[in-house]
Design a protein around this motif. Structure first.
Motif, PDB file in Angstrom:
ATOM      1  N   VAL A 143     -36.738  22.756 -22.504  1.00 25.47           N
ATOM      2  CA  VAL A 143     -35.387  22.251 -22.224  1.00 25.47           C
ATOM      3  C   VAL A 143     -34.420  23.411 -22.050  1.00 25.47           C
ATOM      4  O   VAL A 143     -34.701  24.535 -22.459  1.00 25.47           O
ATOM      5  N   VAL A 144     -33.282  23.101 -21.454  1.00 25.17           N
ATOM      6  CA  VAL A 144     -32.214  24.102 -21.345  1.00 25.17           C
ATOM      7  C   VAL A 144     -31.369  23.972 -22.612  1.00 25.17           C
ATOM      8  O   VAL A 144     -30.933  22.871 -22.967  1.00 25.17           O
ATOM      9  N   TYR A 145     -31.170  25.090 -23.313  1.00 28.54           N
ATOM     10  CA  TYR A 145     -30.427  25.065 -24.573  1.00 28.54           C
ATOM     11  C   TYR A 145     -28.940  25.354 -24.352  1.00 28.54           C
ATOM     12  O   TYR A 145     -28.533  25.815 -23.281  1.00 28.54           O
ATOM     13  N   GLY A 170     -36.471  16.421 -16.562  1.00 26.79           N
ATOM     14  CA  GLY A 170     -37.248  16.876 -17.728  1.00 26.79           C
ATOM     15  C   GLY A 170     -36.960  16.041 -18.964  1.00 26.79           C
ATOM     16  O   GLY A 170     -37.177  14.831 -18.968  1.00 26.79           O
ATOM     17  N   SER A 171     -36.433  16.664 -20.005  1.00 26.03           N
ATOM     18  CA  SER A 171     -36.160  15.955 -21.259  1.00 26.03           C
ATOM     19  C   SER A 171     -34.705  15.512 -21.356  1.00 26.03           C
ATOM     20  O   SER A 171     -34.287  14.970 -22.387  1.00 26.03           O
ATOM     21  N   GLY A 172     -33.914  15.805 -20.328  1.00 28.54           N
ATOM     22  CA  GLY A 172     -32.542  15.307 -20.298  1.00 28.54           C
ATOM     23  C   GLY A 172     -31.537  16.133 -21.086  1.00 28.54           C
ATOM     24  O   GLY A 172     -30.409  15.692 -21.294  1.00 28.54           O
ATOM     25  N   SER A 173     -31.924  17.328 -21.503  1.00 27.91           N
ATOM     26  CA  SER A 173     -30.978  18.145 -22.263  1.00 27.91           C
ATOM     27  C   SER A 173     -29.792  18.534 -21.378  1.00 27.91           C
ATOM     28  O   SER A 173     -28.624  18.309 -21.742  1.00 27.91           O
ATOM     29  N   PHE A 174     -30.082  19.079 -20.194  1.00 29.34           N
ATOM     30  CA  PHE A 174     -29.000  19.478 -19.293  1.00 29.34           C
ATOM     31  C   PHE A 174     -28.213  18.248 -18.824  1.00 29.34           C
ATOM     32  O   PHE A 174     -26.998  18.312 -18.664  1.00 29.34           O
ATOM     33  N   THR A 175     -28.907  17.126 -18.620  1.00 32.30           N
ATOM     34  CA  THR A 175     -28.238  15.909 -18.132  1.00 32.30           C
ATOM     35  C   THR A 175     -27.101  15.522 -19.079  1.00 32.30           C
ATOM     36  O   THR A 175     -25.989  15.214 -18.643  1.00 32.30           O
ATOM     37  N   PHE A 200     -32.888  13.905 -10.705  1.00 36.83           N
ATOM     38  CA  PHE A 200     -34.144  13.563 -10.026  1.00 36.83           C
ATOM     39  C   PHE A 200     -35.315  14.085 -10.846  1.00 36.83           C
ATOM     40  O   PHE A 200     -35.277  15.218 -11.333  1.00 36.83           O
ATOM     41  N   GLU A 201     -36.340  13.237 -10.984  1.00 40.28           N
ATOM     42  CA  GLU A 201     -37.526  13.650 -11.757  1.00 40.28           C
ATOM     43  C   GLU A 201     -38.775  13.132 -11.050  1.00 40.28           C
ATOM     44  O   GLU A 201     -38.868  11.967 -10.685  1.00 40.28           O
ATOM     45  N   PHE A 202     -39.753  14.021 -10.910  1.00 38.48           N
ATOM     46  CA  PHE A 202     -40.973  13.752 -10.171  1.00 38.48           C
ATOM     47  C   PHE A 202     -42.032  13.075 -11.052  1.00 38.48           C
ATOM     48  O   PHE A 202     -42.747  12.173 -10.616  1.00 38.48           O
ATOM     49  N   ASN A 203     -42.105  13.482 -12.318  1.00 37.08           N
ATOM     50  CA  ASN A 203     -43.122  12.959 -13.226  1.00 37.08           C
ATOM     51  C   ASN A 203     -42.734  11.547 -13.669  1.00 37.08           C
ATOM     52  O   ASN A 203     -41.646  11.339 -14.213  1.00 37.08           O
ATOM     53  N   SER A 205     -43.754   9.343 -16.064  1.00 40.70           N
ATOM     54  CA  SER A 205     -43.472   8.945 -17.459  1.00 40.70           C
ATOM     55  C   SER A 205     -42.165   9.575 -17.946  1.00 40.70           C
ATOM     56  O   SER A 205     -41.398   8.952 -18.682  1.00 40.70           O
ATOM     57  N   ARG A 206     -41.886  10.826 -17.494  1.00 42.05           N
ATOM     58  CA  ARG A 206     -40.598  11.438 -17.899  1.00 42.05           C
ATOM     59  C   ARG A 206     -39.434  10.690 -17.266  1.00 42.05           C
ATOM     60  O   ARG A 206     -38.390  10.498 -17.885  1.00 42.05           O
ATOM     61  N   PHE A 207     -39.649  10.262 -16.011  1.00 39.09           N
ATOM     62  CA  PHE A 207     -38.599   9.509 -15.334  1.00 39.09           C
ATOM     63  C   PHE A 207     -38.302   8.217 -16.098  1.00 39.09           C
ATOM     64  O   PHE A 207     -37.149   7.876 -16.355  1.00 39.09           O
ATOM     65  N   HIS A 227     -36.665   8.564  -9.337  1.00 44.27           N
ATOM     66  CA  HIS A 227     -38.028   9.076  -9.401  1.00 44.27           C
ATOM     67  C   HIS A 227     -38.335   9.672  -8.026  1.00 44.27           C
ATOM     68  O   HIS A 227     -38.463   8.950  -7.039  1.00 44.27           O
ATOM     69  N   ARG A 228     -38.434  10.996  -7.947  1.00 44.88           N
ATOM     70  CA  ARG A 228     -38.452  11.625  -6.620  1.00 44.88           C
ATOM     71  C   ARG A 228     -39.099  12.998  -6.649  1.00 44.88           C
ATOM     72  O   ARG A 228     -38.911  13.764  -7.600  1.00 44.88           O
ATOM     73  N   ASP A 229     -39.859  13.304  -5.583  1.00 46.16           N
ATOM     74  CA  ASP A 229     -40.299  14.683  -5.349  1.00 46.16           C
ATOM     75  C   ASP A 229     -39.231  15.312  -4.456  1.00 46.16           C
ATOM     76  O   ASP A 229     -39.188  15.061  -3.252  1.00 46.16           O
ATOM     77  N   VAL A 230     -38.366  16.099  -5.048  1.00 44.91           N
ATOM     78  CA  VAL A 230     -37.218  16.601  -4.277  1.00 44.91           C
ATOM     79  C   VAL A 230     -37.628  17.651  -3.245  1.00 44.91           C
ATOM     80  O   VAL A 230     -36.888  17.875  -2.284  1.00 44.91           O
ATOM     81  N   TYR A 231     -38.803  18.275  -3.394  1.00 44.63           N
ATOM     82  CA  TYR A 231     -39.234  19.257  -2.385  1.00 44.63           C
ATOM     83  C   TYR A 231     -39.385  18.559  -1.018  1.00 44.63           C
ATOM     84  O   TYR A 231     -39.007  19.091   0.003  1.00 44.63           O
ATOM     85  N   LEU A 249     -30.893  23.496 -10.391  1.00 38.17           N
ATOM     86  CA  LEU A 249     -32.319  23.268 -10.164  1.00 38.17           C
ATOM     87  C   LEU A 249     -33.138  23.945 -11.253  1.00 38.17           C
ATOM     88  O   LEU A 249     -33.132  25.169 -11.373  1.00 38.17           O
ATOM     89  N   ASP A 250     -33.828  23.140 -12.063  1.00 31.25           N
ATOM     90  CA  ASP A 250     -34.756  23.645 -13.080  1.00 31.25           C
ATOM     91  C   ASP A 250     -36.134  23.145 -12.652  1.00 31.25           C
ATOM     92  O   ASP A 250     -36.651  22.155 -13.187  1.00 31.25           O
ATOM     93  N   LEU A 251     -36.689  23.793 -11.641  1.00 30.30           N
ATOM     94  CA  LEU A 251     -37.931  23.361 -10.993  1.00 30.30           C
ATOM     95  C   LEU A 251     -38.890  24.537 -10.919  1.00 30.30           C
ATOM     96  O   LEU A 251     -38.447  25.689 -10.852  1.00 30.30           O
TER      97      LEU A 251
END
Ligand code: SAM
Length: 454
Positions: A143-145, A170-175, A200-203, A205-207, A227-231, A249-251
């Motif tokens: 996560v981003v702290y 990811g885990s929604g810390s930055f969100t 946007f989240e590709f995975n 279960s995380r989404f 739920h998206r593959d942003v690439y 972008l944390d990708l």
């Protein structure tokens, strides 16, 4: 729209609120407070939080000022609870419940446990903030702290009203941190251009987990999660531009997403699609856009910088946040004796230092003995919460030098050292700026405003 505590903090807890439970120092657990409507999971009191420090029916956590200390209750597990326990585990209800030795809160849906320290332990109910959420969130990714996201949000100029794109969630810390930064009131309609986070989240279960959290934290009106593959698919939401002016972008490969973040259809995309459709940028054409990418290795940075330049981004620079906490304290060995008694301010005299060390050891033993006699043990040892911890109480036997004319806190040399274990995730932060679109008409209009323009 319901405005969550995270965005507009109230004074008291209420049903549906996200609360952060402080169990012990650096031990936080998130909890959604529930209105009790009858027995739940075998507890006659309804929804109950079970911890190593005792059981806390939610009814005791509601309508209290945020920050309150709450004592454990002696809970009634009721006949329904006994039946459930027999059904769930096959054990007889009279079997003593297992003690949760980890000190972690167990979800209310867990099989009923007996309160292990009924009415002796306590917790604190804290108002949620992005910082506390980062501490307590269930980690699904790195996560981003706080040290990183506070700097990032400042650099990408996230402020009330900003529309920000984030990937991956990811885990929604930055969100959580970004939604607080951009919040400027509840939107009145779908087209209302209030501050918002487009995540946007590709995975999958995380989404799904993020979707649940956004819903349960009452953030649905302020965070859009896709739920998206942003690439490959970019950042439009239902075919429309989010009209963003800030991007994070944390990708693993941020450069693959940058081609979607330009003012005009990039050349490589022209080759991909020759259907002649209009190119829609996810960025607000009238505003300067700011971007930050977060990458752990320099090869990723080099590729990102190259692709940013190709897409028209300027003022590209890179920063590494290297956070350190400095601890300042007095070093008592050496100038332990008051000056008038001829103390050597430098601990060159080993004999003096050793004799003082012995004295301190002796006093520590005495202090521990007095404390044990008073029966001060348990939670207060771990948590110095209400000022009643004896370590803070003045104790005549524990004074360093009663004859000193100097205050105790003034004795010794002032030293400081860096604590290295501050939580932050070292990565390289690449920042860049994309100027707004500028047409002949814009130029003419700007020129007309100049005093010499006419
Ligand atoms: N910033 C997040 C936080 O503070 O909790 C952590 C992000 S995590 C390090 C990176 C996330 O990017 C992962 O959850 C991963 O599934 C997601 N991801 C990777 N490739 C992606 C893609 N092409 N499109 C969308 N998300 C992607």
């Amino acid at each position: 729209a319901t405005v969550p505590q995270l965005l507009e903090p109230g004074q008291r807890t209420k049903p549906g609120d996200l609360a952060i439970v402080l169990l012990a120092r650096d031990n936080y657990e998130p909890l959604i407070l529930e209105q009790s409507t009858g027995a739940v999971d075998g507890y006659a009191e309804g929804a109950t939080l079970n911890t190593r420090f005792g059981s806390f029916p939610h009814s005791t956590l509601l309508d209290i000022p945020w920050g309150s200390q709450v004592r454990a209750s002696a809970v009634d597990t009721g006949s329904r609870g006994r039946k459930r326990r027999r059904d769930d585990s096959g054990d007889d209800a009279s079997t003593p419940a297992l003690e949760d030795t980890e000190g972690t809160a167990t979800p209310t849906s867990a099989p009923a446990k007996k309160a292990v320290t009924a009415s002796s332990g306590f917790i604190h109910i804290l108002r949620p903030s992005p910082e506390l959420w980062t501490y307590s969130l269930p980690h699904r990714t790195q996560v981003v702290y706080t040290p990183d996201y506070s700097y990032i949000l400042n650099r990408i100029r996230a402020r009330p009203g900003t529309r920000i794109i984030e990937a991956g969630a990811g885990s929604g810390s930055f969100t959580h941190a970004s939604v607080r930064a951009v919040y400027n009131g509840a939107p009145k309609s779908d087209d209302d251009r209030k501050g918002k986070v487009f995540s946007f989240e590709f995975n999958e279960s995380r989404f799904r987990k993020m979707e649940e959290e956004v819903e349960s934290h009452s953030l649905k009106d302020f965070v859009s999660i896709k739920h998206r593959d942003v690439y490959n698919e970019g950042f439009l939401v239902d075919g429309k531009s989010p009209m963003a002016s800030a991007v994070f972008l944390d990708l693993p490969a941020p450069w693959k997403a940058i081609r979607h973040l330009s003012r005009r259809r990039p050349q490589d995309m022209e080759q991909d699609s020759n259907d002649g459709s209009e190119w829609v940028s996810p960025l607000d054409p009238r505003k300067t856009a700011m971007i930050c990418t977060f990458s752990p290795c320099i090869e990723q940075v080099i590729q990102t910088v190259s692709d940013l330049r190709k897409s028209g981004w300027v003022e590209v620079d890179m920063v590494e946040v290297s956070n350190k906490r400095l601890v300042s304290q007095r070093d008592r060995i050496g100038s332990y004796l008051p000056k008038e008694k001829g103390a050597n301010p430098n601990p060159a005299d080993v004999t003096e230092a050793l004799s003082k060390l012995r004295e301190v050891n002796q006093k520590t033993k005495e202090f521990t003995r007095i404390k044990a006699n008073r029966g001060e043990e348990g939670q207060n040892d771990q948590m110095d919460v209400d000022g009643s911890n004896s370590e803070r109480e003045p104790n005549a036997n524990n004074k360093l030098d009663e004859s000193s004319t100097e205050k105790v806190w003034m004795q010794g040399r002032l030293i400081h050292r860096a604590e290295s274990e501050l939580k932050s995730h070292t990565s390289y932060l690449v920042f860049a700026t994309l100027p707004p679109e500028w047409s002949e008409e814009d130029e003419a209009a700007a020129f007309a405003k100049w005093p010499c323009g006419n």
